[in-house]
Design a protein around this motif. Sequence first.
Motif, PDB file in Angstrom:
ATOM      1  N   LEU A 110      89.331  35.993 -36.373  1.00 26.28           N
ATOM      2  CA  LEU A 110      88.530  37.030 -35.720  1.00 26.28           C
ATOM      3  C   LEU A 110      89.217  37.534 -34.450  1.00 26.28           C
ATOM      4  O   LEU A 110      89.134  38.725 -34.121  1.00 26.28           O
ATOM      5  CB  LEU A 110      87.143  36.483 -35.393  1.00 26.28           C
ATOM      6  N   GLU A 111      89.904  36.646 -33.748  1.00 31.24           N
ATOM      7  CA  GLU A 111      90.658  37.076 -32.563  1.00 31.24           C
ATOM      8  C   GLU A 111      91.718  38.105 -32.950  1.00 31.24           C
ATOM      9  O   GLU A 111      91.892  39.134 -32.273  1.00 31.24           O
ATOM     10  CB  GLU A 111      91.301  35.875 -31.878  1.00 31.24           C
ATOM     11  N   LEU A 112      92.417  37.847 -34.048  1.00 29.51           N
ATOM     12  CA  LEU A 112      93.431  38.798 -34.521  1.00 29.51           C
ATOM     13  C   LEU A 112      92.793  40.131 -34.918  1.00 29.51           C
ATOM     14  O   LEU A 112      93.332  41.201 -34.633  1.00 29.51           O
ATOM     15  CB  LEU A 112      94.190  38.201 -35.711  1.00 29.51           C
ATOM     16  N   LYS A 113      91.641  40.065 -35.567  1.00 28.67           N
ATOM     17  CA  LYS A 113      90.943  41.299 -35.934  1.00 28.67           C
ATOM     18  C   LYS A 113      90.561  42.085 -34.684  1.00 28.67           C
ATOM     19  O   LYS A 113      90.641  43.317 -34.665  1.00 28.67           O
ATOM     20  CB  LYS A 113      89.698  40.981 -36.762  1.00 28.67           C
ATOM     21  N   GLY A 114      90.138  41.360 -33.647  1.00 29.08           N
ATOM     22  CA  GLY A 114      89.796  42.034 -32.402  1.00 29.08           C
ATOM     23  C   GLY A 114      90.998  42.702 -31.778  1.00 29.08           C
ATOM     24  O   GLY A 114      90.910  43.835 -31.275  1.00 29.08           O
ATOM     25  N   GLN A 115      92.138  42.040 -31.825  1.00 27.38           N
ATOM     26  CA  GLN A 115      93.362  42.620 -31.274  1.00 27.38           C
ATOM     27  C   GLN A 115      93.783  43.857 -32.054  1.00 27.38           C
ATOM     28  O   GLN A 115      94.396  44.773 -31.495  1.00 27.38           O
ATOM     29  CB  GLN A 115      94.473  41.573 -31.296  1.00 27.38           C
ATOM     30  N   ARG A 116      93.435  43.897 -33.356  1.00 25.34           N
ATOM     31  CA  ARG A 116      93.784  45.051 -34.197  1.00 25.34           C
ATOM     32  C   ARG A 116      92.673  46.096 -34.222  1.00 25.34           C
ATOM     33  O   ARG A 116      92.729  47.025 -35.030  1.00 25.34           O
ATOM     34  CB  ARG A 116      94.091  44.573 -35.616  1.00 25.34           C
ATOM     35  N   ASN A 117      91.680  45.944 -33.362  1.00 24.64           N
ATOM     36  CA  ASN A 117      90.552  46.880 -33.295  1.00 24.64           C
ATOM     37  C   ASN A 117      89.792  46.974 -34.613  1.00 24.64           C
ATOM     38  O   ASN A 117      89.300  48.046 -34.983  1.00 24.64           O
ATOM     39  CB  ASN A 117      91.038  48.278 -32.867  1.00 24.64           C
ATOM     40  N   GLU A 118      89.665  45.850 -35.294  1.00 22.13           N
ATOM     41  CA  GLU A 118      88.947  45.816 -36.557  1.00 22.13           C
ATOM     42  C   GLU A 118      87.521  45.288 -36.399  1.00 22.13           C
ATOM     43  O   GLU A 118      86.805  45.112 -37.382  1.00 22.13           O
ATOM     44  CB  GLU A 118      89.719  44.958 -37.567  1.00 22.13           C
ATOM     45  N   LYS A 120      83.761  45.622 -33.939  1.00 22.79           N
ATOM     46  CA  LYS A 120      83.062  46.579 -33.086  1.00 22.79           C
ATOM     47  C   LYS A 120      83.522  46.397 -31.651  1.00 22.79           C
ATOM     48  O   LYS A 120      83.843  45.289 -31.218  1.00 22.79           O
ATOM     49  CB  LYS A 120      81.558  46.401 -33.218  1.00 22.79           C
ATOM     50  N   GLU A 121      83.514  47.489 -30.911  1.00 20.60           N
ATOM     51  CA  GLU A 121      84.197  47.544 -29.613  1.00 20.60           C
ATOM     52  C   GLU A 121      83.831  46.417 -28.662  1.00 20.60           C
ATOM     53  O   GLU A 121      84.699  45.825 -28.024  1.00 20.60           O
ATOM     54  CB  GLU A 121      83.897  48.887 -28.942  1.00 20.60           C
ATOM     55  N   ARG A 122      82.541  46.072 -28.545  1.00 21.82           N
ATOM     56  CA  ARG A 122      82.135  45.063 -27.566  1.00 21.82           C
ATOM     57  C   ARG A 122      82.150  43.642 -28.123  1.00 21.82           C
ATOM     58  O   ARG A 122      81.840  42.702 -27.394  1.00 21.82           O
ATOM     59  CB  ARG A 122      80.733  45.405 -27.032  1.00 21.82           C
ATOM     60  N   THR A 123      82.505  43.486 -29.404  1.00 23.69           N
ATOM     61  CA  THR A 123      82.569  42.141 -29.982  1.00 23.69           C
ATOM     62  C   THR A 123      83.708  41.343 -29.362  1.00 23.69           C
ATOM     63  O   THR A 123      83.539  40.179 -28.984  1.00 23.69           O
ATOM     64  CB  THR A 123      82.749  42.206 -31.511  1.00 23.69           C
ATOM     65  N   TYR A 124      84.863  41.969 -29.247  1.00 23.16           N
ATOM     66  CA  TYR A 124      86.071  41.287 -28.757  1.00 23.16           C
ATOM     67  C   TYR A 124      86.389  41.752 -27.350  1.00 23.16           C
ATOM     68  O   TYR A 124      86.370  42.955 -27.051  1.00 23.16           O
ATOM     69  CB  TYR A 124      87.246  41.591 -29.683  1.00 23.16           C
ATOM     70  N   SER A 125      86.674  40.780 -26.476  1.00 22.78           N
ATOM     71  CA  SER A 125      87.031  41.121 -25.099  1.00 22.78           C
ATOM     72  C   SER A 125      88.179  40.234 -24.640  1.00 22.78           C
ATOM     73  O   SER A 125      88.133  39.012 -24.800  1.00 22.78           O
ATOM     74  CB  SER A 125      85.825  40.937 -24.176  1.00 22.78           C
ATOM     75  N   ALA A 126      89.192  40.862 -24.080  1.00 21.01           N
ATOM     76  CA  ALA A 126      90.334  40.121 -23.536  1.00 21.01           C
ATOM     77  C   ALA A 126      90.675  40.707 -22.174  1.00 21.01           C
ATOM     78  O   ALA A 126      91.632  41.478 -22.027  1.00 21.01           O
ATOM     79  CB  ALA A 126      91.529  40.191 -24.478  1.00 21.01           C
ATOM     80  N   THR A 138      86.918  36.396 -25.241  1.00 17.84           N
ATOM     81  CA  THR A 138      85.593  36.097 -25.775  1.00 17.84           C
ATOM     82  C   THR A 138      85.317  36.929 -27.019  1.00 17.84           C
ATOM     83  O   THR A 138      85.840  38.042 -27.182  1.00 17.84           O
ATOM     84  CB  THR A 138      84.473  36.377 -24.743  1.00 17.84           C
ATOM     85  N   LEU A 139      84.479  36.369 -27.888  1.00 12.27           N
ATOM     86  CA  LEU A 139      83.953  37.073 -29.057  1.00 12.27           C
ATOM     87  C   LEU A 139      82.438  36.926 -29.007  1.00 12.27           C
ATOM     88  O   LEU A 139      81.926  35.816 -28.849  1.00 12.27           O
ATOM     89  CB  LEU A 139      84.492  36.466 -30.353  1.00 12.27           C
ATOM     90  N   GLN A 140      81.714  38.042 -29.138  1.00 11.96           N
ATOM     91  CA  GLN A 140      80.259  38.003 -29.060  1.00 11.96           C
ATOM     92  C   GLN A 140      79.653  38.491 -30.376  1.00 11.96           C
ATOM     93  O   GLN A 140      80.032  39.551 -30.878  1.00 11.96           O
ATOM     94  CB  GLN A 140      79.755  38.878 -27.913  1.00 11.96           C
ATOM     95  N   PHE A 141      78.698  37.721 -30.881  1.00 10.24           N
ATOM     96  CA  PHE A 141      78.039  38.073 -32.130  1.00 10.24           C
ATOM     97  C   PHE A 141      76.527  38.055 -31.943  1.00 10.24           C
ATOM     98  O   PHE A 141      75.984  37.159 -31.294  1.00 10.24           O
ATOM     99  CB  PHE A 141      78.435  37.090 -33.236  1.00 10.24           C
ATOM    100  N   GLY A 142      75.858  39.040 -32.503  1.00  7.39           N
ATOM    101  CA  GLY A 142      74.404  39.116 -32.414  1.00  7.39           C
ATOM    102  C   GLY A 142      73.937  40.004 -31.285  1.00  7.39           C
ATOM    103  O   GLY A 142      72.985  40.767 -31.425  1.00  7.39           O
ATOM    104  N   CYS A 143      74.580  39.893 -30.118  1.00  7.76           N
ATOM    105  CA  CYS A 143      74.232  40.751 -28.984  1.00  7.76           C
ATOM    106  C   CYS A 143      75.412  40.802 -28.028  1.00  7.76           C
ATOM    107  O   CYS A 143      76.302  39.954 -28.060  1.00  7.76           O
ATOM    108  CB  CYS A 143      72.982  40.243 -28.257  1.00  7.76           C
ATOM    109  N   CYS A 144      75.391  41.814 -27.167  1.00  8.93           N
ATOM    110  CA  CYS A 144      76.427  41.957 -26.146  1.00  8.93           C
ATOM    111  C   CYS A 144      75.853  41.509 -24.819  1.00  8.93           C
ATOM    112  O   CYS A 144      74.854  42.070 -24.332  1.00  8.93           O
ATOM    113  CB  CYS A 144      76.889  43.411 -26.066  1.00  8.93           C
ATOM    114  N   TYR A 145      76.458  40.491 -24.222  1.00  9.03           N
ATOM    115  CA  TYR A 145      75.990  39.961 -22.950  1.00  9.03           C
ATOM    116  C   TYR A 145      76.892  40.452 -21.831  1.00  9.03           C
ATOM    117  O   TYR A 145      78.124  40.353 -21.912  1.00  9.03           O
ATOM    118  CB  TYR A 145      75.969  38.430 -22.982  1.00  9.03           C
ATOM    119  N   ASN A 146      76.281  40.963 -20.771  1.00  7.58           N
ATOM    120  CA  ASN A 146      77.006  41.453 -19.619  1.00  7.58           C
ATOM    121  C   ASN A 146      76.999  40.377 -18.538  1.00  7.58           C
ATOM    122  O   ASN A 146      75.935  39.981 -18.050  1.00  7.58           O
ATOM    123  CB  ASN A 146      76.337  42.733 -19.098  1.00  7.58           C
TER     124      ASN A 146
END
Length: 307
Positions: A110-118, A120-126, A138-146
Amino acid sequence: MHRAAKVQKEEEDCEEEEEDEEDEEGEGCSETQSVMSGSASISQRAGQKKVLTPQEREHIRYLQVVRKKDFVCMEWIKGMRVNILQGLELHTNIFSAAEQSRLLDMVFELELKGQRNELKERTYSAPRKWMQGKGRVTLQFGCCYNYSHDKFGNTPGILQDEEVDPLPPLLKSTIKRLVRWHVLSPTCVPDSCIVNIYEIGDCIPPHIDHHDFLRPFCTVSLLSQCSIVFGSSLSVAAPGEFDGSFSTQLPVGSVLVLNDNGADVAKHCIPAVPSKRVSLTFRKMDPRKRPYGYRSDRSMEAIPLLD
């Protein structure tokens, strides 16, 4: 195949694969080595043990779980002596080595998918690492926490107008394991997960988890052991180093449950980790704070419990 049916099948496949891996690891192997079907009675007469069902194998593993619930750290709170760790629990022997490996494989994929923009935008954060210990992936699933006030004026908490990916099937089967094995309450089944990927020196500063999430919640520790520090008041001794009234180790594969005073009176933090680490934090959202358009997952309801 409809999406709902496909997701359900993926969850079932995850659970079936876990059972297959348990067999391969040799857990209960002496009980599962009948030479061929139909030979059970012959094997028993020869002194061999009977073949166990998946339910029997699971129950044996469940009985091997070690649960520590007697944490004590007394502090003066508003003129009263209080056990600030009341409600804290540490569970070990929940996951086999193969199950931990599968979780890690999922995280890094999933980290690799996030790096490839695969994702949703707020799921993956680096975030950019601007100092030692800051900027973990971080990877967030279910909700986006600020985590803090941002440039858009959002306050800390769940961002109800932001969308992230849903819980992957393997994380849902993990939640079911935790509920089924009496680690988490069936009345507070998590519907979100934050995955933290720590590099050497990364840390989490002192905090109390936001009340947009209900209690109890839990964290699964993977890849390496680390320490966690608690206290009603925690201080920064140096970058990545914290002083508090209590510290304990989080073994690889362990599940730390935070509830009562352990979640709401004591702050907690993770000092700079000595080696790469992955954590999975499972929490249930306050229904009033769920993202707009959130739909409950019926597959996560009425999870059967082991006796």
